[in-house]
Motif scaffolding. Structure first.
Motif, mmCIF file in Angstrom:
data_model
loop_
_atom_site.group_PDB
_atom_site.id
_atom_site.type_symbol
_atom_site.label_atom_id
_atom_site.label_comp_id
_atom_site.label_asym_id
_atom_site.label_seq_id
_atom_site.Cartn_x
_atom_site.Cartn_y
_atom_site.Cartn_z
ATOM 1 N N GLU A 56 7.799 7.038 2.189
ATOM 2 C CA GLU A 56 7.783 5.662 1.861
ATOM 3 C C GLU A 56 7.025 5.171 3.245
ATOM 4 O OE1 GLU A 56 11.740 4.452 1.214
ATOM 5 O OE2 GLU A 56 12.182 4.981 3.704
ATOM 6 N N GLY A 57 6.465 3.810 3.048
ATOM 7 C CA GLY A 57 5.982 3.067 4.193
ATOM 8 C C GLY A 57 5.432 1.989 3.920
ATOM 9 N N GLU A 58 4.440 1.351 4.695
ATOM 10 C CA GLU A 58 3.775 -0.310 4.629
ATOM 11 C C GLU A 58 2.471 0.033 4.761
ATOM 12 O OE1 GLU A 58 6.400 0.310 7.084
ATOM 13 O OE2 GLU A 58 7.853 0.076 5.447
ATOM 14 N N VAL A 59 1.862 -0.908 3.951
ATOM 15 C CA VAL A 59 0.258 -1.031 3.911
ATOM 16 C C VAL A 59 -0.001 -2.067 5.050
ATOM 17 C CG1 VAL A 59 -1.623 -1.781 2.491
ATOM 18 C CG2 VAL A 59 0.239 -0.842 1.263
ATOM 19 N N LEU A 60 -1.062 -1.456 6.024
ATOM 20 C CA LEU A 60 -1.546 -2.024 7.010
ATOM 21 C C LEU A 60 -2.863 -2.533 6.723
ATOM 22 C CD1 LEU A 60 -0.531 0.389 9.892
ATOM 23 C CD2 LEU A 60 0.643 -1.654 8.972
ATOM 24 N N VAL A 61 -3.881 -1.995 6.284
ATOM 25 C CA VAL A 61 -5.163 -2.224 6.015
ATOM 26 C C VAL A 61 -5.440 -1.957 4.605
ATOM 27 C CG1 VAL A 61 -7.670 -2.073 6.827
ATOM 28 C CG2 VAL A 61 -5.771 -2.152 8.350
ATOM 29 N N VAL A 62 -6.274 -2.824 3.927
ATOM 30 C CA VAL A 62 -6.827 -2.469 2.325
ATOM 31 C C VAL A 62 -8.242 -2.983 2.516
ATOM 32 C CG1 VAL A 62 -6.787 -2.591 0.074
ATOM 33 C CG2 VAL A 62 -4.607 -2.382 1.483
ATOM 34 N N ASP A 63 -9.313 -1.981 1.925
ATOM 35 C CA ASP A 63 -10.784 -2.500 1.976
ATOM 36 C C ASP A 63 -11.247 -1.667 0.777
ATOM 37 O OD1 ASP A 63 -13.207 -3.480 2.063
ATOM 38 O OD2 ASP A 63 -13.621 -2.146 3.923
ATOM 39 N N PRO A 64 -10.982 -2.258 -0.415
ATOM 40 C CA PRO A 64 -11.182 -1.335 -1.843
ATOM 41 C C PRO A 64 -12.681 -1.352 -1.948
ATOM 42 C CG PRO A 64 -9.502 -2.807 -2.101
ATOM 43 C CD PRO A 64 -10.217 -3.296 -0.832
ATOM 44 N N PRO A 65 -13.301 -0.377 -2.314
ATOM 45 C CA PRO A 65 -12.784 1.146 -2.462
ATOM 46 C C PRO A 65 -13.020 1.978 -1.259
ATOM 47 C CG PRO A 65 -14.990 1.073 -3.563
ATOM 48 C CD PRO A 65 -14.883 -0.167 -2.892
ATOM 49 N N ARG A 66 -13.164 1.579 -0.151
ATOM 50 C CA ARG A 66 -13.628 2.134 1.021
ATOM 51 C C ARG A 66 -12.438 2.694 1.922
ATOM 52 N NH1 ARG A 66 -16.769 -0.587 6.288
ATOM 53 N NH2 ARG A 66 -17.287 1.406 7.412
ATOM 54 N N ARG A 67 -11.235 1.915 2.077
ATOM 55 C CA ARG A 67 -10.303 2.309 3.114
ATOM 56 C C ARG A 67 -9.093 1.833 2.730
ATOM 57 N NH1 ARG A 67 -10.087 0.135 9.201
ATOM 58 N NH2 ARG A 67 -9.034 1.851 10.358
ATOM 59 N N VAL A 68 -7.899 2.604 3.240
ATOM 60 C CA VAL A 68 -6.538 1.899 3.188
ATOM 61 C C VAL A 68 -5.952 2.678 4.268
ATOM 62 C CG1 VAL A 68 -5.854 3.913 1.526
ATOM 63 C CG2 VAL A 68 -4.522 1.776 2.007
ATOM 64 N N SER A 111 0.922 0.511 -3.457
ATOM 65 C CA SER A 111 0.536 -1.008 -3.217
ATOM 66 C C SER A 111 -0.884 -1.107 -2.716
ATOM 67 C CB SER A 111 1.629 -1.415 -2.303
ATOM 68 O OG SER A 111 1.138 -2.969 -2.181
ATOM 69 N N GLN A 112 -1.561 -1.982 -2.993
ATOM 70 C CA GLN A 112 -2.753 -2.429 -2.513
ATOM 71 C C GLN A 112 -2.815 -3.717 -1.684
ATOM 72 O OE1 GLN A 112 -6.549 -1.665 -4.228
ATOM 73 N NE2 GLN A 112 -5.511 -0.433 -6.222
ATOM 74 N N THR A 113 -1.627 -4.092 -1.286
ATOM 75 C CA THR A 113 -1.466 -5.488 -0.777
ATOM 76 C C THR A 113 -0.866 -5.235 0.815
ATOM 77 O OG1 THR A 113 -0.991 -6.616 -2.889
ATOM 78 C CG2 THR A 113 -0.061 -7.726 -0.747
ATOM 79 N N VAL A 114 -1.568 -5.603 1.718
ATOM 80 C CA VAL A 114 -1.128 -5.640 3.104
ATOM 81 C C VAL A 114 0.201 -6.105 3.168
ATOM 82 C CG1 VAL A 114 -1.664 -6.395 5.180
ATOM 83 C CG2 VAL A 114 -3.582 -5.941 3.983
ATOM 84 N N GLY A 115 1.059 -5.543 3.850
ATOM 85 C CA GLY A 115 2.404 -5.959 4.206
ATOM 86 C C GLY A 115 3.627 -5.440 3.264
ATOM 87 N N ASP A 116 3.158 -5.026 1.989
ATOM 88 C CA ASP A 116 3.900 -4.382 1.092
ATOM 89 C C ASP A 116 4.276 -2.955 1.386
ATOM 90 O OD1 ASP A 116 3.916 -6.892 -0.496
ATOM 91 O OD2 ASP A 116 2.904 -5.891 -2.219
ATOM 92 N N SER A 117 5.320 -2.580 0.509
ATOM 93 C CA SER A 117 6.053 -1.178 0.704
ATOM 94 C C SER A 117 5.400 -0.466 -0.274
ATOM 95 C CB SER A 117 7.462 -1.418 0.803
ATOM 96 O OG SER A 117 7.855 -1.802 1.985
ATOM 97 N N TYR A 118 5.160 0.797 0.068
ATOM 98 C CA TYR A 118 5.054 1.761 -1.225
ATOM 99 C C TYR A 118 6.088 2.937 -1.212
ATOM 100 C CZ TYR A 118 3.327 5.191 2.263
ATOM 101 O OH TYR A 118 3.249 5.830 3.123
ATOM 102 N N ARG A 119 6.256 3.746 -2.303
ATOM 103 C CA ARG A 119 7.350 4.857 -2.331
ATOM 104 C C ARG A 119 6.803 5.911 -3.241
ATOM 105 N NH1 ARG A 119 12.399 6.195 -4.736
ATOM 106 N NH2 ARG A 119 12.058 4.648 -6.339
ATOM 107 N N TYR A 120 6.795 7.345 -2.755
ATOM 108 C CA TYR A 120 6.528 8.430 -3.625
ATOM 109 C C TYR A 120 7.656 9.483 -3.608
ATOM 110 C CZ TYR A 120 1.765 6.153 -3.019
ATOM 111 O OH TYR A 120 0.898 5.440 -3.020
ATOM 112 N N ALA A 121 7.841 10.074 -4.688
ATOM 113 C CA ALA A 121 8.987 11.023 -4.467
ATOM 114 C C ALA A 121 8.719 12.119 -5.410
ATOM 115 C CB ALA A 121 10.255 10.558 -4.737
#
Length: 325
Positions: free
Chosen positions: A247-259, A222-232
């Motif tokens: 799994e976890g939540e997205v806190l900061v996104v600044d494409p293409p510099r930082r996540v 995910s590239q949306t702050v507040g959304d969840s992601y999951r990898y397995a």
């Protein structure tokens, strides 16, 4: 580390940082004169700086903000008082609010930056002058000594260039504190593509596999702050190991510099880490800088002992092959 000393003097109302670098005075001056280079080290780890204006002349101003790992924001402004290239410049450094006005209750400070040669090396002396002992104590209590030290200790990679700093050195792990680890890996490819490879499920399934013999069974970025992601991941037939995921939540996104994300073992309540990834590009190569904040030293040591770095190196080596194709 480049920083050799940080001294506070309550009688003189000063804080002085001294650092030495394997570089010329001219090169050191360059990085303090270019906002794109300056912002790569001015903020401490997990609080990178962004300069939104930079008018380096007496009477001119530079404005910047630093963004924390949970989206917190701290803004500042320099007013340039004097510039004597390439040896010295002087500014008034002020804390700023969201409205662009000086932040009430926080001091403004006069700062000098002095550069001098010592053989083949360059020495930086950064002195901050305070109006009162209370202002000095306030800034020190905010973590100025630790913050300025860790910020300036990032300057080596900017001065030497990313390829000289990291090429051929694989995945490197540095323990910055009991709870903070920095992992770096140079990828031979432009930042936009490296960012895409970290966020496109089709590409991620090709390289984010760790050691040979594993397959990615879930890939939901995910590239949306507040959304969840999951990898397995799961082992292929003939490979030892058990399926696992994160799994976890997205806190900061600044494409293409930082996540920045939280991360925990899938299906558990923790412990969680904060993973802060920054992507720096230079000369067609991208340095991936991952700061991981652990809840405690025991968790840090336990996770590092799993062979995490070796698995990351296998993935990054595979990523370079994917990008080349």
């Amino acid at each position: 580390m480049p920083v050799t000393d940080v001294t506070t003097d309550p009688e003189q109302l000063t804080m002085t940082l001294t650092a030495e670098f394997e570089a010329s005075v001219d090169r050191l001056w360059q990085v303090f004169s270019d906002p794109r280079q300056l912002e790569r080290f001015w903020g401490p780890p997990t609080w990178p700086a962004t300069f939104t204006s930079f008018d380096a002349r007496p009477g001119g101003h530079a404005e910047y903000h630093m963004t924390g790992p949970k989206g917190e924001r701290s803004s500042g402004r320099w007013e340039f008082l004097s510039i004597e290239a390439p040896r010295r410049f002087e500014v008034i450094d002020s804390f700023m609010g969201d409205d662009g006005a000086p932040l009430e209750g926080f001091p403004s400070m006069r700062m000098t930056f002095e550069f001098e040669a010592d053989g083949s090396r360059a020495r930086l002396r950064n002195t901050t002058y305070f109006d009162s002992a209370e202002a000095l104590e306030q800034v020190v209590a905010m973590g100025a000594v630790e913050g300025s030290t860790t910020a300036m200790n990032q300057l080596d990679r900017v001065l030497t260039g990313l390829r000289e700093y990291a090429q051929g050195k694989g995945t490197r792990v540095e323990e910055l504190s009991d709870t903070l680890v920095r992992i770096t890996r140079l990828i031979d490819g432009p930042r936009d593509l490296v960012w895409q490879a970290h966020n496109d499920p089709e590409l991620m399934r090709q390289w984010m596999l760790g050691p040979d013999g594993w397959t990615m069974t879930a890939c939901e970025p995910s590239q949306t702050v507040g959304d969840s992601y999951r990898y397995a991941w799961a082992p292929l037939e003939g490979t030892e190991g058990e399926s696992f995921g994160f799994e976890g939540e997205v806190l900061v996104v600044d494409p293409p510099r930082r996540v920045v994300t939280t991360e925990r073992m899938a299906g558990t309540d923790g412990p969680s880490t904060i993973n802060d990834s920054v992507f720096e590009e230079e000369d067609g190569a991208t340095l991936v800088i991952l700061h991981i904040e652990y809840p405690d030293r025991e968790t840090r040591d336990m996770i590092l002992a799993t062979g995490m770095a070796e698995g990351m190196e296998a993935s990054y080596a595979r990523l370079e092959t994917v990008l080349a194709e």
